[in-house]
Design an enzyme around this catalytic site. Sequence first.
Site, PDB file in Angstrom:
ATOM      1  N   HIS A  34      -9.514   0.729   5.124  1.00 11.96           N
ATOM      2  CA  HIS A  34      -8.229   0.919   5.807  1.00 11.96           C
ATOM      3  C   HIS A  34      -8.441   1.825   7.019  1.00 11.96           C
ATOM      4  O   HIS A  34      -9.284   2.724   7.006  1.00 11.96           O
ATOM      5  CB  HIS A  34      -7.213   1.535   4.849  1.00 11.96           C
ATOM      6  CG  HIS A  34      -5.818   1.530   5.359  1.00 11.96           C
ATOM      7  ND1 HIS A  34      -5.355   2.452   6.263  1.00 11.96           N
ATOM      8  CD2 HIS A  34      -4.783   0.687   5.107  1.00 11.96           C
ATOM      9  CE1 HIS A  34      -4.082   2.188   6.534  1.00 11.96           C
ATOM     10  NE2 HIS A  34      -3.711   1.131   5.850  1.00 11.96           N
ATOM     11  N   GLU A  43      -5.213  -5.131  10.685  1.00 14.68           N
ATOM     12  CA  GLU A  43      -4.195  -4.103  10.896  1.00 14.68           C
ATOM     13  C   GLU A  43      -4.495  -3.368  12.201  1.00 14.68           C
ATOM     14  O   GLU A  43      -5.344  -2.483  12.236  1.00 14.68           O
ATOM     15  CB  GLU A  43      -4.153  -3.123   9.718  1.00 14.68           C
ATOM     16  CG  GLU A  43      -5.526  -2.763   9.127  1.00 14.68           C
ATOM     17  CD  GLU A  43      -5.520  -1.442   8.414  1.00 14.68           C
ATOM     18  OE1 GLU A  43      -4.494  -1.074   7.852  1.00 14.68           O
ATOM     19  OE2 GLU A  43      -6.561  -0.756   8.461  1.00 14.68           O
ATOM     20  N   SER A  85       3.366  -2.200  10.331  1.00 17.98           N
ATOM     21  CA  SER A  85       4.827  -2.168  10.507  1.00 17.98           C
ATOM     22  C   SER A  85       5.481  -3.494  10.121  1.00 17.98           C
ATOM     23  O   SER A  85       6.345  -4.004  10.835  1.00 17.98           O
ATOM     24  CB  SER A  85       5.181  -1.780  11.952  1.00 17.98           C
ATOM     25  OG  SER A  85       4.771  -0.456  12.229  1.00 17.98           O
ATOM     26  N   GLY A 142       2.658   2.298  10.983  1.00 14.63           N
ATOM     27  CA  GLY A 142       3.616   3.388  10.857  1.00 14.63           C
ATOM     28  C   GLY A 142       4.319   3.764  12.137  1.00 14.63           C
ATOM     29  O   GLY A 142       5.062   4.750  12.179  1.00 14.63           O
ATOM     30  N   GLU A 151      -6.929   4.253   8.087  1.00 18.93           N
ATOM     31  CA  GLU A 151      -6.772   5.685   7.809  1.00 18.93           C
ATOM     32  C   GLU A 151      -8.027   6.252   7.162  1.00 18.93           C
ATOM     33  O   GLU A 151      -8.284   7.459   7.271  1.00 18.93           O
ATOM     34  CB  GLU A 151      -5.532   5.898   6.930  1.00 18.93           C
ATOM     35  CG  GLU A 151      -4.253   5.625   7.703  1.00 18.93           C
ATOM     36  CD  GLU A 151      -3.033   5.364   6.850  1.00 18.93           C
ATOM     37  OE1 GLU A 151      -1.971   5.066   7.421  1.00 18.93           O
ATOM     38  OE2 GLU A 151      -3.132   5.442   5.609  1.00 18.93           O
ATOM     39  N   ASN A 196       0.856  -1.182   0.000  1.00 17.78           N
ATOM     40  CA  ASN A 196       0.000   0.000   0.000  1.00 17.78           C
ATOM     41  C   ASN A 196       0.898   1.240   0.000  1.00 17.78           C
ATOM     42  O   ASN A 196       1.510   1.565   1.009  1.00 17.78           O
ATOM     43  CB  ASN A 196      -0.906  -0.012   1.239  1.00 17.78           C
ATOM     44  CG  ASN A 196      -1.773   1.223   1.343  1.00 17.78           C
ATOM     45  OD1 ASN A 196      -1.899   2.003   0.393  1.00 17.78           O
ATOM     46  ND2 ASN A 196      -2.379   1.423   2.502  1.00 17.78           N
ATOM     47  N   TRP A 197       0.959   1.907  -1.140  1.00 15.70           N
ATOM     48  CA  TRP A 197       1.828   3.087  -1.267  1.00 15.70           C
ATOM     49  C   TRP A 197       1.245   4.315  -0.572  1.00 15.70           C
ATOM     50  O   TRP A 197       1.922   5.320  -0.431  1.00 15.70           O
ATOM     51  CB  TRP A 197       2.085   3.382  -2.747  1.00 15.70           C
ATOM     52  CG  TRP A 197       3.194   2.553  -3.333  1.00 15.70           C
ATOM     53  CD1 TRP A 197       3.605   1.323  -2.909  1.00 15.70           C
ATOM     54  CD2 TRP A 197       4.031   2.901  -4.434  1.00 15.70           C
ATOM     55  NE1 TRP A 197       4.645   0.879  -3.689  1.00 15.70           N
ATOM     56  CE2 TRP A 197       4.932   1.835  -4.639  1.00 15.70           C
ATOM     57  CE3 TRP A 197       4.116   4.004  -5.277  1.00 15.70           C
ATOM     58  CZ2 TRP A 197       5.899   1.835  -5.636  1.00 15.70           C
ATOM     59  CZ3 TRP A 197       5.071   4.014  -6.283  1.00 15.70           C
ATOM     60  CH2 TRP A 197       5.954   2.948  -6.462  1.00 15.70           C
ATOM     61  N   LYS A 198      -0.021   4.257  -0.190  1.00 23.87           N
ATOM     62  CA  LYS A 198      -0.688   5.402   0.450  1.00 23.87           C
ATOM     63  C   LYS A 198      -0.517   6.658  -0.419  1.00 23.87           C
ATOM     64  O   LYS A 198      -0.536   6.542  -1.649  1.00 23.87           O
ATOM     65  CB  LYS A 198      -0.165   5.584   1.879  1.00 23.87           C
ATOM     66  CG  LYS A 198      -0.309   4.297   2.704  1.00 23.87           C
ATOM     67  CD  LYS A 198      -0.054   4.496   4.172  1.00 23.87           C
ATOM     68  CE  LYS A 198      -0.204   3.180   4.918  1.00 23.87           C
ATOM     69  NZ  LYS A 198      -0.065   3.334   6.369  1.00 23.87           N
ATOM     70  N   GLY A 230       3.074  -1.304   4.223  1.00 23.96           N
ATOM     71  CA  GLY A 230       3.053   0.128   3.966  1.00 23.96           C
ATOM     72  C   GLY A 230       4.370   0.637   3.421  1.00 23.96           C
ATOM     73  O   GLY A 230       4.758   0.366   2.290  1.00 23.96           O
ATOM     74  N   GLY A 231       5.106   1.371   4.245  1.00 21.75           N
ATOM     75  CA  GLY A 231       6.321   2.047   3.802  1.00 21.75           C
ATOM     76  C   GLY A 231       7.356   1.144   3.168  1.00 21.75           C
ATOM     77  O   GLY A 231       8.073   1.555   2.236  1.00 21.75           O
TER      78      GLY A 231
END
Length: 249
Positions: A97, A167, A212, A173, A99, A11-13, A233-234
């Site tokens: 998600h 999640e 994470s 994050g 977010e 997920n590049w967000k 994620g990141g």
Amino acid sequence: MMQAPKLIAGNWKMNGLAADLAEVSLLVDSLSKAAVNCRVALCPPSTLIARMAETADGSIVEIGGQDCSAEAKGAFTGDTSAAMLADAGATLVIVGHSERRQGHGEDDATVAAKAEAASKAGLAPIVCVGETLQQRETGQAVEVVRRQVMQSLPLALSGQSFAVAYEPVWAIGTGLTPTLAQIEEVHRAVRRAMIERLGLGVAVVPILYGGSVKPDNAAEILAVPEVGGALVGGASLKAADFLAIIRAA
């Protein structure tokens, strides 16, 4: 019962410009030379879906969206329908998600409507669930997640392709992760709720862990019973990091 291949989804967000497609090219090239035992997907911002699908064409990398509207079309400025995502080259889409739930006020009913819209458009939804830190600390994690599963999975998903992603909100994050025992406990609860909601046919639907996930913890997380992949994620932004997680599967 045969175990489905694990799904490693990135997920590049709200990250990624045209120049970052070089990382996708590097990932595709690396995967072409490696034996991979899992499904691989990338979910970029909608502005990159078509170009990323072109970059990944002919490879094992599936492309997904990060959200979709529950509506098929109409006067909804700024929204993107599931059919539009599919038209751009997506085969998957993330819905619910944390977010979106936390920052945009999306409730379970909204998530269910989006998941149904995605499925109707031929996309496989990745339906996200998870508890906050307060809910975890007060012993509500399993019940909160169970309720989200029951209310976020529309009955229309029965017999269709989809995934659920657990999640924990407090782990996204932050660099924090639940213990392996906590991950297993919630994943087993998710599986029970999925079966209660949709029947035994969902016994092989993958349940991803997200929060994470990094190259140095991926192998132990992916080995936990009922963990059918990861929502990353990141670490999915760089080909080398994402490839290390894929290899851990």
